[in-house]
Design a protein around this motif. Structure first.
Motif, PDB file in Angstrom:
ATOM      1  N   GLY A 312       7.972  -7.056   9.054  1.00  0.00           N
ATOM      2  CA  GLY A 312       7.208  -7.588   7.937  1.00  0.00           C
ATOM      3  C   GLY A 312       5.718  -7.655   8.225  1.00  0.00           C
ATOM      4  O   GLY A 312       4.938  -8.081   7.382  1.00  0.00           O
ATOM      5  N   GLU A 330       3.918  -7.859   4.830  1.00  0.00           N
ATOM      6  CA  GLU A 330       4.797  -8.120   3.677  1.00  0.00           C
ATOM      7  C   GLU A 330       4.092  -9.008   2.662  1.00  0.00           C
ATOM      8  O   GLU A 330       4.216  -8.805   1.460  1.00  0.00           O
ATOM      9  CB  GLU A 330       6.079  -8.788   4.195  1.00  0.00           C
ATOM     10  CG  GLU A 330       7.147  -9.060   3.153  1.00  0.00           C
ATOM     11  CD  GLU A 330       6.963 -10.376   2.414  1.00  0.00           C
ATOM     12  OE1 GLU A 330       7.393 -10.447   1.267  1.00  0.00           O
ATOM     13  OE2 GLU A 330       6.377 -11.332   2.970  1.00  0.00           O
ATOM     14  N   ARG A 340       6.770  -3.569  -6.145  1.00  0.00           N
ATOM     15  CA  ARG A 340       6.876  -3.623  -4.692  1.00  0.00           C
ATOM     16  C   ARG A 340       7.608  -2.384  -4.157  1.00  0.00           C
ATOM     17  O   ARG A 340       7.162  -1.757  -3.200  1.00  0.00           O
ATOM     18  CB  ARG A 340       7.603  -4.901  -4.269  1.00  0.00           C
ATOM     19  CG  ARG A 340       7.808  -4.988  -2.766  1.00  0.00           C
ATOM     20  CD  ARG A 340       8.379  -6.312  -2.364  1.00  0.00           C
ATOM     21  NE  ARG A 340       7.366  -7.366  -2.444  1.00  0.00           N
ATOM     22  CZ  ARG A 340       7.248  -8.346  -1.542  1.00  0.00           C
ATOM     23  NH1 ARG A 340       8.047  -8.396  -0.519  1.00  0.00           N
ATOM     24  NH2 ARG A 340       6.336  -9.276  -1.676  1.00  0.00           N
ATOM     25  N   LEU A 344       6.341   0.475  -1.594  1.00  0.00           N
ATOM     26  CA  LEU A 344       7.100   0.752  -0.367  1.00  0.00           C
ATOM     27  C   LEU A 344       7.401   2.246  -0.244  1.00  0.00           C
ATOM     28  O   LEU A 344       7.197   2.843   0.808  1.00  0.00           O
ATOM     29  CB  LEU A 344       8.409  -0.053  -0.371  1.00  0.00           C
ATOM     30  CG  LEU A 344       8.274  -1.547  -0.069  1.00  0.00           C
ATOM     31  CD1 LEU A 344       9.600  -2.264  -0.294  1.00  0.00           C
ATOM     32  CD2 LEU A 344       7.813  -1.768   1.365  1.00  0.00           C
ATOM     33  N   TYR A 359      10.861  -6.346   4.046  1.00  0.00           N
ATOM     34  CA  TYR A 359       9.926  -6.222   2.933  1.00  0.00           C
ATOM     35  C   TYR A 359      10.540  -6.574   1.573  1.00  0.00           C
ATOM     36  O   TYR A 359       9.830  -6.661   0.585  1.00  0.00           O
ATOM     37  CB  TYR A 359       9.350  -4.799   2.895  1.00  0.00           C
ATOM     38  CG  TYR A 359       8.445  -4.551   4.078  1.00  0.00           C
ATOM     39  CD1 TYR A 359       7.156  -5.082   4.084  1.00  0.00           C
ATOM     40  CD2 TYR A 359       8.892  -3.877   5.204  1.00  0.00           C
ATOM     41  CE1 TYR A 359       6.329  -4.915   5.171  1.00  0.00           C
ATOM     42  CE2 TYR A 359       8.076  -3.704   6.302  1.00  0.00           C
ATOM     43  CZ  TYR A 359       6.788  -4.227   6.280  1.00  0.00           C
ATOM     44  OH  TYR A 359       5.969  -4.075   7.363  1.00  0.00           O
TER      45      TYR A 359
END
Lengths: 395, 123
Positions: A312, A330, A340, A344, A359
């Protein structure tokens, strides 16, 4: 205004007769229902669907709290849980009748009783009600609220004060954050937010590093073993340079207390993690091999660094040569789940479950664990026997 | 932030819900305020019978799987003690008081039967 219509027994009986209902089959009380006069109408009433667990809590004297700004969807909190509040629309009409008599209330023992009329006024007719579903606390605003009022040491406090930056007490935070008190406190503690003179604040990164270095320096100076840090001596020696409240917060965060009550043990995970961040934050990217050796040298003797401590905080990029490690915190990712995942998969095309878990873990709820989230927002594939997750609509 | 509180002890009264299919509208299109709706009876077996206009409805008394709380919005009532240190905050203060907890309802979901009356006989 016309006088209220007053129904007589005769009228009730005549209607029953017309309807071919035998009066003797009925209990002796008739409830005459009417709409309220405008003056009696209770527009301020709302129906809220509870479950028995919530009702029990309320019976034990707990209050429920609705939280949220005008532009947020409301949540309802108990002391330790948060619920999503939604309006449920229904096609039926729910007439709310105060002091209604149920079937059992209208029974009488004597068989020959005169019919009595009982007037009941409907308080309001509902076509919707509020329903609640458990959801996690919504903490996305926490970091942005607290970011400005970071604590950089006593010498900067007057500056903070002059700048007019708002500092938040727990009470203030509960007004802005959609979470229950217990969930909020847990989040504050997990994110190492310190309560300083009643205000919850992040420690400024460099100040934090300086104080931690002082503590670790003292450990080294005294040749204390990693599991034999003398708390009282740390507090005494450093109290001239660092306020006790800050020392206490750092010792609580970086140590676990030993059973003797005097000494404590340094936590490898947190210290390695923070010192790794110290190296990565300014660099952003680091040659993996160089990083690992610099990191190992930065931690106290006897501690062993491990990439798992940086979950993270950073990710390894093994696709390029030489391999690198990237600072990828994170807490800087958006709370919106879809957004998100977009970031990612933009950052890295394919993730293993262990890499991606840190995450997305914070977005899980009771009903939606990491696997469920990945099933919904990612596509799984297998490469050389390893399961990998990539964007749902990727290349 | 809005607080929901249970009523002071003893103030909670027995409220109930009468659930009807569709809606209640006045035939003449008049304002419904203060208007009579209908007669609610129970048979000795406990079956509710609701007579609205020329319709007779037979229903059922059921316990709600999930109870309803009847909330009443109250604005601007705040204990004096809090106002001194935080005047601007108290203005926005809204509180919901729970007026009642509803655990049962009468539901009328079968099609209403029309009442065909013989006018001459009923006089």
């Amino acid at each position: 205004m016309a006088a209220r219509y007053c129904r007589s027994s005769d009228e009730v009986l005549s209607v029953l007769n017309n309807a071919k209902v035998q009066e003797k089959d009925l209990t002796s009380i008739t409830q005459v229902l009417s709409f309220p006069e405008p003056s009696e109408l209770d527009e301020n009433l709302v129906l809220l669907e509870l479950d028995n667990a919530l009702l029990d809590l309320m019976n034990q004297g707990e209050s429920l709290v609705f939280r949220g700004d005008k532009n947020e969807s409301a949540v309802m909190c108990t002391k330790n849980r948060t619920f999503d509040v939604k309006v449920a629309e229904i096609s039926n009409a729910l007439a709310l009748v105060p002091e209604i008599l149920w079937g059992g209330d209208t029974k009488s023992n004597s068989s020959h009783e005169e019919r009595t009329l009982s007037n009941k006024c409907v308080a309001k007719i509902f076509y919707e009600y509020l329903e609640v579903r458990p959801c996690g606390p919504r903490l996305q605003k926490l970091r942005s609220l607290l970011d400005k009022g970071q604590y950089s040491g006593p010498e900067y406090e007057s500056e903070v004060q002059d700048s007019g930056v708002k500092l938040y007490t727990l009470h203030d935070l509960l007004h802005c954050i959609q979470a229950s008190e217990e969930e909020l406190l847990t989040a504050l503690k997990e994110n190492f937010v310190c309560c300083i003179n009643g205000h919850w604040r992040f420690l400024e990164f460099n100040y934090h590093f300086r104080v931690l270095s002082l503590i670790l320096g003292l450990v080294d100076e005294n040749s204390w073993p990693l599991n034999g840090v003398v708390r009282g001596e740390v507090l005494e020696t450093l109290s001239d340079v660092v306020p006790t409240v800050i020392l206490d917060h750092l010792l609580d965060w970086y140590c676990t207390e030993n059973s003797d009550g005097l000494t404590c043990t340094l936590r490898d995970d947190r210290i390695c993690r923070y010192l790794g961040e110290v190296l990565l934050r300014p660099a952003g990217k680091f040659n993996l091999r160089d990083f690992l050796s610099a990191w190992q040298q930065s931690v106290p003797e006897g501690m062993v660094t491990d990439m798992k401590y940086l979950e993270g905080v950073a990710i390894k990029d093994i696709s390029c040569q030489p391999q690198v490690v990237r600072f990828f915190p994170e807490w800087e990712l958006p709370e919106d789940i879809a957004e998100r995942f977009r970031i990612l998969f933009h950052t890295r095309e394919k993730w293993t479950i262990d890499d991606i878990r840190p995450y997305v873990e914070r977005l899980t709820t009771n009903k939606m664990n990491v696997n469920a989230l990945l099933t919904k927002y990612a596509r799984a594939s297998t490469l050389n026997g390893v399961k990998l997750y990539s964007a749902r609509h990727g290349k | 932030m809005i607080l929901v509180k249970l009523p002071e002890e003893g103030k909670e009264t027995q409220w109930g819900i009468v659930e009807l299919q569709g809606d209640i509208v006045s035939q003449s299109g008049n304002d419904l305020h203060g208007q009579f709706i209908g007669d609610l009876h129970y048979t000795k077996q406990g079956t509710p019978i609701f007579i609205i206009g020329h319709h007779i409805l037979t229903g059922k008394e059921v316990s709600l799987e999930k109870p309803f709380a009847v909330l009443e919005r109250k604005r601007g009532i705040l204990p004096q003690c809090c106002e001194e240190d935080n005047p601007e905050k108290s203005e926005f203060r809204t509180e919901y008081q729970i007026r009642a907890i509803i655990k049962k309802k009468l539901i009328f979901k079968v099609r209403p039967k029309p009442i065909i009356s013989n006018v001459l006989n009923s006089v």
